[in-house]
Design a protein around this motif. Structure first.
Motif, short mmCIF file in Angstrom:
data_model
loop_
_atom_site.label_atom_id
_atom_site.label_comp_id
_atom_site.label_asym_id
_atom_site.label_seq_id
_atom_site.Cartn_x
_atom_site.Cartn_y
_atom_site.Cartn_z
N GLY A 29 0.45 -0.90 0.41
CA GLY A 29 0.16 -0.06 0.52
C GLY A 29 1.04 1.54 -0.26
N PRO A 30 0.35 2.09 -0.27
CA PRO A 30 1.40 3.48 -0.50
C PRO A 30 0.90 4.11 0.47
CG PRO A 30 -0.63 3.96 -1.80
CD PRO A 30 -0.64 2.10 -1.15
N VAL A 31 2.18 4.79 0.82
CA VAL A 31 2.85 5.69 1.94
C VAL A 31 3.33 7.09 1.28
CG1 VAL A 31 3.40 5.56 4.00
CG2 VAL A 31 2.89 4.67 3.55
N THR A 32 2.58 8.31 2.58
CA THR A 32 2.61 9.81 1.60
C THR A 32 3.82 10.56 2.99
OG1 THR A 32 0.88 9.89 0.62
CG2 THR A 32 2.21 11.95 1.45
N VAL A 33 5.36 10.31 1.80
CA VAL A 33 6.05 10.77 3.17
C VAL A 33 6.18 12.48 2.48
CG1 VAL A 33 8.56 10.49 2.82
CG2 VAL A 33 7.51 8.52 2.32
N ASP A 34 6.59 13.40 3.62
CA ASP A 34 5.42 14.56 3.62
C ASP A 34 7.54 14.56 4.20
OD1 ASP A 34 5.62 17.44 3.02
OD2 ASP A 34 4.61 16.83 4.56
N PHE A 35 8.88 15.93 3.52
CA PHE A 35 9.01 16.11 4.06
C PHE A 35 9.13 17.73 4.62
CE2 PHE A 35 10.40 13.28 0.08
CZ PHE A 35 11.72 12.18 1.16
N TRP A 36 9.28 17.87 5.47
CA TRP A 36 8.43 18.83 5.83
C TRP A 36 8.99 20.46 5.48
CZ3 TRP A 36 11.17 21.64 10.08
CH2 TRP A 36 9.95 22.76 10.86
N PRO A 37 10.28 20.43 5.70
CA PRO A 37 10.47 22.45 5.66
C PRO A 37 10.40 22.27 4.15
CG PRO A 37 12.75 20.96 6.59
CD PRO A 37 11.40 19.96 6.26
N ALA A 41 6.30 16.00 -1.45
CA ALA A 41 5.78 14.80 -0.43
C ALA A 41 5.67 13.90 -1.55
CB ALA A 41 4.31 14.91 -0.28
N VAL A 42 5.83 12.90 -1.28
CA VAL A 42 6.50 11.78 -2.40
C VAL A 42 5.40 10.43 -1.52
CG1 VAL A 42 7.98 9.78 -3.79
CG2 VAL A 42 8.94 11.66 -2.67
N ASP A 43 4.63 9.30 -2.49
CA ASP A 43 4.04 8.44 -2.03
C ASP A 43 4.72 7.39 -2.78
OD1 ASP A 43 1.53 9.43 -1.84
OD2 ASP A 43 0.86 9.09 -2.93
N VAL A 44 5.20 6.41 -1.70
CA VAL A 44 5.70 5.19 -2.40
C VAL A 44 5.33 4.29 -1.13
CG1 VAL A 44 7.93 6.74 -1.85
CG2 VAL A 44 7.20 5.53 0.10
N PRO A 45 5.41 3.03 -1.77
CA PRO A 45 5.50 1.77 -1.05
C PRO A 45 5.68 1.20 -0.05
CG PRO A 45 6.35 1.03 -3.27
CD PRO A 45 6.36 1.94 -2.91
#
Length: 98
Positions: A29-37, A41-45
């Motif tokens: 399943g995809p998970v959103t990784v947010d690079f805060w500063p 945002a990247v969706d990765v498994p």
């Protein structure tokens, strides 16, 4: 002895590989990784995030282990060169003494 090491390596590698494959198949399943500063945002498994984090941690741990060994190896090389120089000087002086 090398045959025993190869067998033990195989007995460890196969279950770990199987566990990684099962983990990857079960967590697609995809998970959103947010690079805060940054506005990124990247969706990765989920398995990609977990295994990528594990790989990054292993590399960082290896680097932190390797750096002190590098400093020790440099000091050892310097000490060996100094010992060789002193031994050459000592053998030269003993050859000059009648």
């Amino acid at each position: 002895m090398p045959r025993l090491i190869r067998l033990l390596s195989l007995l460890i590698t196969l279950p770990v590989t199987l566990a990684v494959v099962v983990f990857a198949v079960a967590n697609r399943g995809p998970v959103t990784v947010d690079f805060w500063p940054f506005a990124l945002a990247v969706d990765v498994p989920l398995y990609g995030l977990a295994l990528g984090t594990l790989a990054l941690g292993c590399l960082l741990g290896a680097l932190l282990t390797w750096l002190p060994l590098l400093l020790t190896r440099r000091a050892l090389t310097s000490a060996r060169a100094k010992i060789e120089k002193l031994e050459a000087s000592l053998s030269q002086k003993s050859a000059e003494t009648p």
